[in-house]
Design an enzyme around this catalytic site. Structure first.
Site, short mmCIF file in Angstrom:
data_model
loop_
_atom_site.label_atom_id
_atom_site.label_comp_id
_atom_site.label_asym_id
_atom_site.label_seq_id
_atom_site.Cartn_x
_atom_site.Cartn_y
_atom_site.Cartn_z
N ARG A 55 36.10 30.87 62.06
CA ARG A 55 37.01 30.77 60.96
C ARG A 55 37.51 29.52 60.46
O ARG A 55 37.91 29.18 59.42
CB ARG A 55 38.44 31.71 61.47
CG ARG A 55 39.23 32.01 60.35
CD ARG A 55 40.45 32.81 61.06
NE ARG A 55 41.48 31.88 61.60
CZ ARG A 55 41.61 31.82 62.82
NH1 ARG A 55 41.50 33.41 63.57
NH2 ARG A 55 42.51 31.08 63.39
N TYR A 108 46.78 32.09 33.12
CA TYR A 108 45.94 33.38 33.42
C TYR A 108 46.94 34.62 33.96
O TYR A 108 47.73 34.30 34.67
CB TYR A 108 45.16 33.28 34.79
CG TYR A 108 44.01 34.05 35.33
CD1 TYR A 108 43.20 34.72 34.41
CD2 TYR A 108 44.16 34.56 36.55
CE1 TYR A 108 42.30 35.49 34.86
CE2 TYR A 108 43.41 35.36 36.99
CZ TYR A 108 42.32 35.96 36.40
OH TYR A 108 41.49 36.88 36.79
N ASP A 180 45.07 24.49 37.44
CA ASP A 180 43.98 25.44 37.32
C ASP A 180 42.93 24.97 36.22
O ASP A 180 43.18 24.91 35.11
CB ASP A 180 44.46 26.87 36.98
CG ASP A 180 43.37 28.11 36.78
OD1 ASP A 180 42.05 27.46 36.67
OD2 ASP A 180 43.94 29.01 37.00
N LYS A 205 33.42 31.69 38.26
CA LYS A 205 33.38 31.52 36.95
C LYS A 205 32.02 30.64 36.96
O LYS A 205 30.86 31.09 36.95
CB LYS A 205 34.32 30.82 36.21
CG LYS A 205 35.70 31.63 36.43
CD LYS A 205 35.40 33.11 35.72
CE LYS A 205 36.86 34.17 36.12
NZ LYS A 205 38.06 33.64 35.74
C1 LIG Z 1 39.45 34.13 36.45
C2 LIG Z 1 40.49 33.21 36.60
C3 LIG Z 1 40.86 33.08 37.77
C4 LIG Z 1 41.00 34.09 38.84
O1 LIG Z 1 39.49 33.81 39.57
P1 LIG Z 1 39.06 35.03 40.30
O2 LIG Z 1 38.11 34.56 41.17
O3 LIG Z 1 38.80 36.24 39.26
O4 LIG Z 1 40.33 35.84 41.35
C5 LIG Z 1 41.84 32.07 38.00
N1 LIG Z 1 42.23 31.40 36.80
C6 LIG Z 1 41.35 31.48 35.61
C7 LIG Z 1 41.68 30.38 34.53
C8 LIG Z 1 40.59 32.33 35.37
O5 LIG Z 1 39.93 32.40 34.29
#
Ligand SMILES: *Cc1c(COP(=O)(O)O)cnc(C)c1O
Length: 387
Positions: A55, A108, A180, A205
């Site tokens: 882990r 988001y 983010d 992404k």
């Molecule tokens: C998609 C996204 C997230 C979340 O990512 P996941 O892997 O789908 O949980 C967070 N912030 C932004 C800006 C996003 O586009």
């Protein structure tokens, strides 16, 4: 070489590789491990092994961490099962019961939902601020403000935040800055170099890049490193070697893919702008975009994701456009090799977003731009016929 600055295409081919430790193979293999065996009790008592328990990491996880640390300029990076989980853990690491967090109004949507529902249950209050606030953030600080959560450019509306100004306002008060940076990626913007403490990325992404991986990370600066590691361990979080392998594989082509995504997005955005069906295009890489100056100052490039504010047409007309698209898929997420186009559901409370008509979000994939333009042209024909 002394004054030569290495390009990201070069950097991503070398970071996080340990070929010599793996019989010369180029990529660190997938390790699957829970138990790690120690040679004797003395080694076990001292936890004297490179990895102590599955882990807590294995060589595949470490290769990915080494690679991200190098790209982000981070002291430590921890990985999470989704981008949202990384957002959530960054806020939980920075705030305790009774604290206040300022959250950007363009965040988001699931990040907002976490703040409004779950955080509240733990006695942490979130309030929202205008993404264009910049240094004015200081006026919103309350005595118990512990963190400012940023996302730049914002999901769906693409406002570029003045991150250095926000970080400068936070520093003397010891307020943690979380960003983010999924749109920017560590290739086009390095948050920690601009005063951010915790750089959050939805690996899902662009790093994943192939629509087959869910992962997030928090890259922390030195003062935050041990706290993020503790948080990760105490919460019992773990990411598989298989997933780390996929993230590393995606990373190798990230700058090359991003160049093509950016080129195609710019081409589509420039083509869309003068269209009679379009009111505005929301893309900081366009010189006419209100966020262009700050984007140009802070970023070295753009990704393939942008918004389009249509002229005022009924929902049925937009539906007719989107339903018949051939190359643009109808689906959430972005950053994969494929193009996407979805309607945007914009939720704001602090700084209302004024749109002349429905807003759609386009992800420019790796297809030929001419084919994408032909697809959109036919889409606009359907939109006009249905409007
Ligand atoms: C998609 C996204 C997230 C979340 O990512 P996941 O892997 O789908 O949980 C967070 N912030 C932004 C800006 C996003 O586009």
């Amino acid at each position: 070489m002394a004054n030569h600055k290495e390009n990201p295409e070069t950097t991503v081919t070398s970071v996080g590789r340990e070929s010599a430790a793996h019989v010369g193979v180029v990529n660190t293999p997938v390790y699957r491990a829970s138990t790690i065996l120690y040679p004797d009790v003395a080694a076990l008592d001292a936890r004297d092994m490179p990895f102590t328990y599955g882990r807590r990491g294995n060589p595949t996880v470490r290769s990915l961490e080494d690679a991200v640390n190098a790209l982000e300029g981070a002291a430590r990076t921890m990985f999470f099962g989704s981008g949202l989980n990384a957002v959530v853990m960054a806020i939980l690491a920075a705030c305790s019961a009774g604290d206040h967090v300022l959250v950007v109004d363009s965040a988001y949507a699931p990040s907002r939902i976490f703040c409004d529902k779950t955080l509240r249950r733990f006695g942490i209050k979130a309030t929202y601020y205008d993404p264009l606030i910049g240094a004015g953030i200081a006026e919103l600080f309350q005595p118990n403000t512990k963190a400012v959560f940023c996302e730049s450019p914002g999901s769906l509306t693409f406002e570029v935040q003045d991150i250095p100004a926000i970080a400068t306002a936070c520093k003397p008060r010891g307020i943690t800055v979380i960003l983010d940076n999924t749109w920017g990626t560590p290739i086009h913007f390095q948050p920690l170099k601009h005063g951010v403490d915790l750089s959050v990325q939805a690996v899902t992404k662009y790093i994943g890049g192939h629509a087959d991986l869910l992962m997030g990370y928090i890259a922390a600066n030195e003062p935050w490193a041990s706290r993020i590691v503790d948080m990760h361990q105490n919460m019992g979080l773990y990411i598989s070697g298989d997933d780390c392998y996929l993230a590393l594989r995606g990373l190798r082509t990230l700058p090359t893919r991003l160049k093509r995504h950016e080129e195609t997005a710019l081409r589509l955005a420039t083509w869309l702008q003068p269209r009679p069906e379009v009111s505005r295009v929301l893309y900081p890489a366009l010189p006419s975009d209100p966020g262009h100056a700050i984007w140009k100052r802070d970023f070295t490039g753009a990704c393939g994701l942008f918004g389009v504010v249509l002229k005022d047409v009924p929902k049925a007309a937009v539906d007719a456009m989107l339903n018949g698209l051939g190359h643009f898929g109808l689906g959430f997420s972005w950053g994969g090799y494929e193009s996407l186009c979805v309607p945007s559901d914009i939720r704001r409370t602090a700084a209302p977003f004024q749109a002349e008509g429905p807003v759609i979000r386009i992800h420019a994939g790796l297809e030929d731009p001419q084919d994408l333009i032909a697809d959109l042209t036919a889409g606009f024909d359907r939109l006009r016929a249905a409007g």
